[in-house]
Design a protein around this motif. Structure first.
Motif, PDB file in Angstrom:
ATOM      1  N   GLY A 173       0.799  -1.188   0.072  1.00 59.44           N
ATOM      2  CA  GLY A 173       0.126  -0.052   0.158  1.00 59.44           C
ATOM      3  C   GLY A 173       0.802   1.551  -0.080  1.00 59.44           C
ATOM      4  N   HIS A 174       1.880   1.282   0.635  1.00 64.96           N
ATOM      5  CA  HIS A 174       2.640   2.297   0.893  1.00 64.96           C
ATOM      6  C   HIS A 174       3.698   2.418  -0.471  1.00 64.96           C
ATOM      7  CE1 HIS A 174       5.932   4.846   3.180  1.00 64.96           C
ATOM      8  NE2 HIS A 174       5.380   5.597   2.467  1.00 64.96           N
ATOM      9  N   ILE A 175       4.124   1.631  -0.809  1.00 63.81           N
ATOM     10  CA  ILE A 175       4.631   1.463  -2.489  1.00 63.81           C
ATOM     11  C   ILE A 175       3.709   2.198  -3.650  1.00 63.81           C
ATOM     12  CG2 ILE A 175       5.309   0.071  -4.167  1.00 63.81           C
ATOM     13  CD1 ILE A 175       6.628  -1.979  -2.115  1.00 63.81           C
ATOM     14  N   ILE A 176       2.611   1.789  -3.416  1.00 60.51           N
ATOM     15  CA  ILE A 176       1.446   2.213  -4.639  1.00 60.51           C
ATOM     16  C   ILE A 176       1.321   3.923  -4.351  1.00 60.51           C
ATOM     17  CG2 ILE A 176      -0.857   2.207  -5.513  1.00 60.51           C
ATOM     18  CD1 ILE A 176      -0.570  -0.827  -4.879  1.00 60.51           C
ATOM     19  N   GLU A 187      -9.292   9.687   1.718  1.00 63.76           N
ATOM     20  CA  GLU A 187      -8.951   9.556   0.097  1.00 63.76           C
ATOM     21  C   GLU A 187      -7.823   8.767  -0.337  1.00 63.76           C
ATOM     22  OE1 GLU A 187     -10.068  14.464  -0.954  1.00 63.76           O
ATOM     23  OE2 GLU A 187      -8.352  13.851   0.050  1.00 63.76           O
ATOM     24  N   ALA A 188      -6.695   8.686   0.524  1.00 69.12           N
ATOM     25  CA  ALA A 188      -5.748   8.038   0.179  1.00 69.12           C
ATOM     26  C   ALA A 188      -6.384   6.492   0.174  1.00 69.12           C
ATOM     27  CB  ALA A 188      -4.466   8.125   1.126  1.00 69.12           C
ATOM     28  N   LYS A 189      -6.849   6.071   1.321  1.00 67.70           N
ATOM     29  CA  LYS A 189      -7.506   4.703   1.281  1.00 67.70           C
ATOM     30  C   LYS A 189      -8.260   4.421   0.215  1.00 67.70           C
ATOM     31  CE  LYS A 189      -7.381   3.727   6.425  1.00 67.70           C
ATOM     32  NZ  LYS A 189      -8.016   3.577   7.566  1.00 67.70           N
ATOM     33  N   GLU A 190      -9.181   5.203  -0.005  1.00 73.34           N
ATOM     34  CA  GLU A 190     -10.107   4.912  -1.200  1.00 73.34           C
ATOM     35  C   GLU A 190      -9.375   4.971  -2.522  1.00 73.34           C
ATOM     36  OE1 GLU A 190     -12.919   8.215  -1.423  1.00 73.34           O
ATOM     37  OE2 GLU A 190     -14.140   7.588   0.498  1.00 73.34           O
ATOM     38  N   ARG A 191      -8.231   5.524  -2.850  1.00 68.04           N
ATOM     39  CA  ARG A 191      -7.756   5.698  -3.950  1.00 68.04           C
ATOM     40  C   ARG A 191      -6.815   4.215  -4.177  1.00 68.04           C
ATOM     41  NH1 ARG A 191      -7.117   6.253  -8.951  1.00 68.04           N
ATOM     42  NH2 ARG A 191      -5.145   6.804  -9.916  1.00 68.04           N
ATOM     43  N   LEU A 192      -6.177   3.950  -2.962  1.00 67.10           N
ATOM     44  CA  LEU A 192      -5.302   2.816  -2.933  1.00 67.10           C
ATOM     45  C   LEU A 192      -6.498   1.431  -3.019  1.00 67.10           C
ATOM     46  CD1 LEU A 192      -2.895   0.903  -2.265  1.00 67.10           C
ATOM     47  CD2 LEU A 192      -3.563   1.156   0.115  1.00 67.10           C
ATOM     48  N   PHE A 215      -7.261  -5.794   1.075  1.00 76.13           N
ATOM     49  CA  PHE A 215      -6.520  -6.102   2.038  1.00 76.13           C
ATOM     50  C   PHE A 215      -4.800  -6.511   1.865  1.00 76.13           C
ATOM     51  CE2 PHE A 215      -8.234 -10.346   0.479  1.00 76.13           C
ATOM     52  CZ  PHE A 215      -7.132 -11.019   0.497  1.00 76.13           C
ATOM     53  N   GLN A 216      -4.698  -6.588   0.491  1.00 79.75           N
ATOM     54  CA  GLN A 216      -3.292  -7.195   0.179  1.00 79.75           C
ATOM     55  C   GLN A 216      -2.341  -5.859   0.346  1.00 79.75           C
ATOM     56  OE1 GLN A 216      -4.792  -8.991  -3.547  1.00 79.75           O
ATOM     57  NE2 GLN A 216      -3.266 -10.940  -2.789  1.00 79.75           N
ATOM     58  N   GLY A 217      -3.071  -4.877   0.288  1.00 81.69           N
ATOM     59  CA  GLY A 217      -2.327  -3.651   0.672  1.00 81.69           C
ATOM     60  C   GLY A 217      -1.133  -3.493   1.927  1.00 81.69           C
ATOM     61  N   ASP A 218      -1.744  -4.423   2.749  1.00 76.15           N
ATOM     62  CA  ASP A 218      -0.694  -4.584   4.029  1.00 76.15           C
ATOM     63  C   ASP A 218       0.214  -5.732   3.851  1.00 76.15           C
ATOM     64  OD1 ASP A 218      -2.284  -2.563   5.419  1.00 76.15           O
ATOM     65  OD2 ASP A 218      -3.944  -4.274   6.103  1.00 76.15           O
ATOM     66  N   HIS A 234       7.433  -9.850  -0.935  1.00 79.42           N
ATOM     67  CA  HIS A 234       7.849 -11.159  -0.983  1.00 79.42           C
ATOM     68  C   HIS A 234       6.744 -12.153  -0.726  1.00 79.42           C
ATOM     69  CE1 HIS A 234       7.906 -10.444   3.205  1.00 79.42           C
ATOM     70  NE2 HIS A 234       7.437 -11.784   3.443  1.00 79.42           N
ATOM     71  N   GLU A 235       5.682 -11.499  -0.581  1.00 78.33           N
ATOM     72  CA  GLU A 235       4.240 -12.311  -0.088  1.00 78.33           C
ATOM     73  C   GLU A 235       3.736 -12.438  -1.611  1.00 78.33           C
ATOM     74  OE1 GLU A 235       2.711 -11.890   3.962  1.00 78.33           O
ATOM     75  OE2 GLU A 235       3.358  -9.804   3.635  1.00 78.33           O
ATOM     76  N   PHE A 236       4.060 -11.895  -2.674  1.00 73.88           N
ATOM     77  CA  PHE A 236       3.340 -11.993  -3.894  1.00 73.88           C
ATOM     78  C   PHE A 236       4.125 -12.975  -4.879  1.00 73.88           C
ATOM     79  CE2 PHE A 236       1.797  -8.107  -1.676  1.00 73.88           C
ATOM     80  CZ  PHE A 236       0.499  -8.041  -1.962  1.00 73.88           C
ATOM     81  N   SER A 237       3.499 -13.300  -5.914  1.00 70.73           N
ATOM     82  CA  SER A 237       4.020 -14.095  -7.030  1.00 70.73           C
ATOM     83  C   SER A 237       4.659 -13.097  -7.887  1.00 70.73           C
ATOM     84  CB  SER A 237       3.163 -15.025  -7.923  1.00 70.73           C
ATOM     85  OG  SER A 237       1.969 -14.042  -8.405  1.00 70.73           O
ATOM     86  N   GLY A 238       5.405 -13.369  -9.108  1.00 72.29           N
ATOM     87  CA  GLY A 238       5.891 -12.447 -10.091  1.00 72.29           C
ATOM     88  C   GLY A 238       4.867 -11.883 -10.725  1.00 72.29           C
TER      89      GLY A 238
END
Length: 330
Positions: free
Chosen positions: A121-124, A138-143, A155-158, A162-166
Motif C-alpha cells: 500500500g505504501h509503495i503504490i 481519500e488515500a485509502k479510497e484511491r489505494l 487487504f493485500q495492501g498490508d 515477497h508475499e506475492f508471485s511474480g
C-alpha cells in the motif's frame, strides 16, 4: 489492435533526431577520451495519446537507452524530446515536475523495482502522497481503487512484496505507475521476466487499462509476439537507428528491411503449419564504438550491394506512406 479512445492528432511525445553518445576514456589519473559509443544515433518517432508505440531489436540496439531519455534518466547528446509540443530542453522546474508525474515506468523485473521493506500500500501510494495532498480517507479510497483495477484485493495492501508471485508483483508495479494518472507509461520488457502462463494476463490487463484511461505506452521488447499483440506502431532498431517503422499489422504482413525479415523469421510462428522463409544472418553485431561505414547492417545483410558499404540509407516512406524503411533496396 483497436482502442475505444480516439487518438489525438498531435502526438503526446515526439522524439526527434535524438542521439546519445557515451564517451570512452583511457587512463586512471589523466583520463583521455578515445572514442564514443553511439548508443542512440538519430532516432525519430511519435507517440499518440491512447496508442502503443513499440521499439524492438536485438540487445544493445539502443531501445532501453531511448526509453531512459524519455524518462529523463539520460539526457540526449543531440536532438529533442517534446511533450505536448513543448521541448523538454525549455522546461522549468514546475514543468519537469508535471512531466515526471505524466510519464511513468514499469520495469522488467518486478522484484527489483519494489522496495522489499515497504508494504505494498505504501509503495503504490508513495508517488501520490509525495505529489498531491490527500486526506487519510481519500488515500485509502484511491489505494483500494488502484488495487481493484489491477486485479488485487484491498487487504493485500498490508502485505510485503515477497508475499506475492511474480505476476502479482508486476500488477503492483502497474498500480504504482497508474497512481498519478499519467499520460504515458514506459513499459521496459514488462512480461519477459514472468512465466509464460502469466504473460497473457498482464498484457490483457495493460490493454484494458489503456482502453479505460486512454494512456499511451512506449513498449520496449524483444518478443515479437508481445509487440504484435500490444502495439499500434512499431519501430525496428539496429545499432542505434530505426531501420523500419510501420503500423503493426503492416509491418508483420509486409516487412521490407532485411533485418526486420530476419527478426520475424527467427520468432516462433503463431501456428505450426505456417510456412516461412528462414533467414540466417552471418557474423556478429558490429560494435557501436566503431560502426561500419554506410549502412550499419551491410556486413550481415544477404542482399548487400556496393552502395550499401559507402552510403548510409535514409529512413523514408516506401510503397505505403505510413511504412518507412531505411534501405537502398527501396
Amino acid at each position: 489492435m483497436t482502442t475505444a479512445i480516439a487518438a489525438a492528432t498531435e502526438p503526446i511525445i515526439s522524439v526527434e533526431n535524438c542521439q546519445k553518445y557515451f564517451p570512452v576514456t583511457s587512463g586512471l589519473v589523466l583520463r583521455k577520451a578515445i572514442g564514443q559509443v553511439k548508443a542512440v544515433d538519430g532516432v525519430t518517432f511519435h507517440i499518440k495519446q491512447g496508442e502503443t508505440y513499440s521499439l524492438v531489436g536485438e540487445s544493445g540496439c539502443g531501445k532501453t537507452t531511448t526509453a531512459k531519455m524519455v524518462l529523463l534518466v539520460e539526457r540526449p547528446t543531440a536532438g529533442s524530446i517534446k511533450f505536448r509540443g513543448k521541448d523538454l530542453a525549455t522546461f522549468r522546474s514546475d514543468d519537469y515536475k508535471e512531466y515526471r508525474s505524466s510519464v511513468q515506468a514499469v520495469f522488467q523485473d518486478p522484484w527489483s523495482s519494489l522496495n522489499p521493506r515497504m508494504r505494498v500500500g505504501h509503495i503504490i501510494m508513495e508517488p501520490l502522497l509525495t505529489n498531491k495532498k490527500l486526506s487519510r480517507n481519500e488515500a485509502k479510497e484511491r489505494l483500494a481503487s488502484l488495487l481493484q483495477e489491477v486485479g488485487l484485493h484491498q487487504f493485500q495492501g498490508d502485505y510485503y512484496p515477497h508475499e506475492f508471485s511474480g505476476g502479482q508483483r508486476q500488477r503492483i508495479a502497474i498500480a504504482r505507475a497508474l497512481s498519478l494518472e499519467p499520460n504515458v507509461i514506459v513499459l521496459d520488457e514488462p512480461v519477459s521476466a514472468l512465466d509464460v502462463s502469466i504473460r497473457a494476463q498482464i498484457m490483457n490487463l495493460l490493454r484494458d487499462l489503456q482502453e479505460r484511461h486512454g494512456v499511451s505506452y512506449l513498449l520496449i521488447a524483444h518478443n515479437l509476439a508481445t509487440v504484435r499483440y500490444m502495439s499500434h506502431h512499431v519501430g525496428v532498431m539496429y545499432l542505434g537507428k530505426i531501420v523500419e517503422e510501420a503500423p503493426t499489422r503492416e509491418l508483420f504482413t509486409n516487412p521490407m528491411h532485411p533485418y526486420t525479415k530476419a527478426l520475424i523469421s527467427a520468432s516462433l510462428p503463431s501456428h505450426p503449419d505456417i510456412q516461412r522463409e528462414d533467414i540466417v544472418l552471418s557474423g556478429e553485431i558490429p560494435s557501436p564504438l566503431n560502426p561500419p561505414k554506410g549502412c550499419a547492417f551491410h556486413p550481415r545483410c544477404p542482399f548487400a550491394m556496393d552502395r550499401c558499404s559507402q552510403e548510409m540509407p535514409v529512413l523514408k516512406a516506401a510503397q505505403n506512406p505510413e511504412h518507412a524503411v531505411s534501405c537502398h533496396l527501396f
